[in-house]
Design an enzyme around this catalytic site. Structure first.
Site, PDB file in Angstrom:
ATOM      1  N   ASP A 145      36.958  31.579  38.359  1.00  0.00           N
ATOM      2  CA  ASP A 145      36.088  31.950  37.247  1.00  0.00           C
ATOM      3  C   ASP A 145      35.782  33.440  37.384  1.00  0.00           C
ATOM      4  OD1 ASP A 145      34.116  32.240  39.166  1.00  0.00           O
ATOM      5  OD2 ASP A 145      33.009  30.451  38.586  1.00  0.00           O
TER       6      ASP A 145
ATOM      7  N   ASP B 210      35.525  21.309  36.308  1.00  0.00           N
ATOM      8  CA  ASP B 210      35.113  21.641  37.670  1.00  0.00           C
ATOM      9  C   ASP B 210      33.619  21.439  37.761  1.00  0.00           C
ATOM     10  OD1 ASP B 210      33.513  24.496  38.188  1.00  0.00           O
ATOM     11  OD2 ASP B 210      34.479  24.362  36.232  1.00  0.00           O
TER      12      ASP B 210
END
Length: 376
Positions: free
Chosen positions: A92, A271
């Site tokens: 990310d 996630d």
């Protein structure tokens, strides 16, 4: 990156697909264990690979940038080599971590100035340097730099933030085009839909992100405290707009029930820290509901952790033994619980895939949602 749709569920928007990168094939729907600082907490890479067996894990740009720092990762040949992981990695962009540092950061058009949670030093993230950092980390899938808005969020703020995220996306793409791959394999770039819990903003953002033409797309700014019904409503708006022939990643979600409901809405990738964090606190997920293994009721219960008898991973421990480890504050208890929870999450998404391919997903999902809502 190559994305192939295998089967759509006839009674929902769920789909089974494969996503292929230079580090292998990912079968979707998929859950990505969170390896924030080049480590899935409490799990050795050997156990992660051989017992839990995910096709992809997640790393965090903010944390890896601060420690061990990109110069170390580059010297090692990238994150894969640094942590001895030869499968896929997604990073990310650090936007969520910057959001969570609300008292220690300042957001401007140029980027975000923030204070390190480690030593108090000041740093700046911009769309440009976050692309450079992710190139150096070397993940297979990298994310655009965005602003994650809080919940609840004022409409005017959400709108301003969304437009800034779109401008940042354009800067990410422009700069990324100038940066060569570092380690001999390609990286795929995903932009992120924002817009808080406002349907018109979510639709507008989804259109903008879809028009960017990236190989995959993500949905951010959910699982930040909003009711599950609002999460599902926003997901439904966005998946109706994002292209069907590209993977859709719902960031930071969530509970097993959240995952199944969002699969039904057309999400492919997930996630969340929940399975590992909850495991360390003694909360176990099973197909029949959740268990607080520290409760006295398990003291002399010598049955397997999951009453269905599923073996998510090769663990043969009773509830009584696992409770004993937690009461005695033995690290092994947290490790076993973590492997169990991650194994369960992987079983859940793989079984969802099997049910989609068989054409029976909706009926199975509805039954599982009822079962998993129990507190055992």
């Amino acid at each position: 990156m190559k994305f192939d749709l295998i089967k759509k569920d006839p009674n929902s928007k769920a789909r089974a697909a494969t996503l292929t990168t230079d580090h292998g094939t990912i079968e979707t729907p998929i859950f990505m264990p969170v390896g924030t600082v080049a480590s899935v907490k409490g799990v050795h890479q050997r156990e992660l690979r051989d017992e839990i067996n995910p096709d992809i894990i997640l790393g965090n740009t903010y944390h890896l940038y601060l420690r061990p720092q990109t110069k170390i990762l580059e010297a090692a040949g990238g994150l894969h080599k640094f942590m001895n992981w030869d499968r896929n990695i997604l990073t990310d962009s650090g936007g969520y971590q910057v959001y969570s540092l609300s008292s220690n950061r300042k957001i401007k058009e140029e980027g975000v100035k923030f204070k390190s949670h480690i030593d108090g030093s000041y740093h700046v993230f911009t769309p440009e340097n976050v692309m450079e950092i992710q190139r150096t980390i070397g993940a297979d899938i990298i994310m655009a730099f965005d602003e994650c808005t809080p919940y609840p969020c004022d409409y005017r703020y959400a709108k301003r933030s969304m437009h800034m995220t779109h401008r940042w996306l354009d800067r990410c793409i422009t700069h990324l085009d100038k940066l060569p791959f570092k380690y001999g394999y390609e990286q795929s770039f995903f932009p992120i839909v924002q817009g808080s819990t406002y349907k018109d903003l979510r639709a507008q953002s989804a259109e903008y992100i879809a028009n960017a033409g990236a190989v995959g797309n993500a949905i951010g700014g959910l699982s930040v405290g909003e009711p599950a019904e609002e999460m599902y409503a926003m997901t439904e708006v966005v998946t109706a707009i994002l292209p069907e022939d590209k993977p859709r990643y719902l960031m930071g979600v969530g509970t097993p029930i959240n995952i199944l409901e969002n699969i039904a809405l057309g999400i492919d990738m997930f996630d969340c820290v929940m399975p590992t964090r909850n495991a360390r606190n003694g909360m176990l997920f099973t197909a029949h509901g959740s268990i607080n293994i520290k409760n006295k009721k398990w003291e002399a219960d010598f049955s397997p952790v999951d009453e269905m008898g599923h073996t998510w991973v090769d663990l043969e421990y009773s509830k009584a033994y696992l409770r004993h480890l937690f009461v005695a504050n033995e690290y092994l208890g947290k490790q076993i619980a973590t492997i169990h929870n991650l194994g369960f999450y992987m079983w859940l998404v793989r079984e969802a895939r099997r049910q989609i391919i068989a054409g029976t997903f909706r009926e199975w999902k509805d039954k599982m949602v009822v079962q998993m809502n129990n507190k055992l």
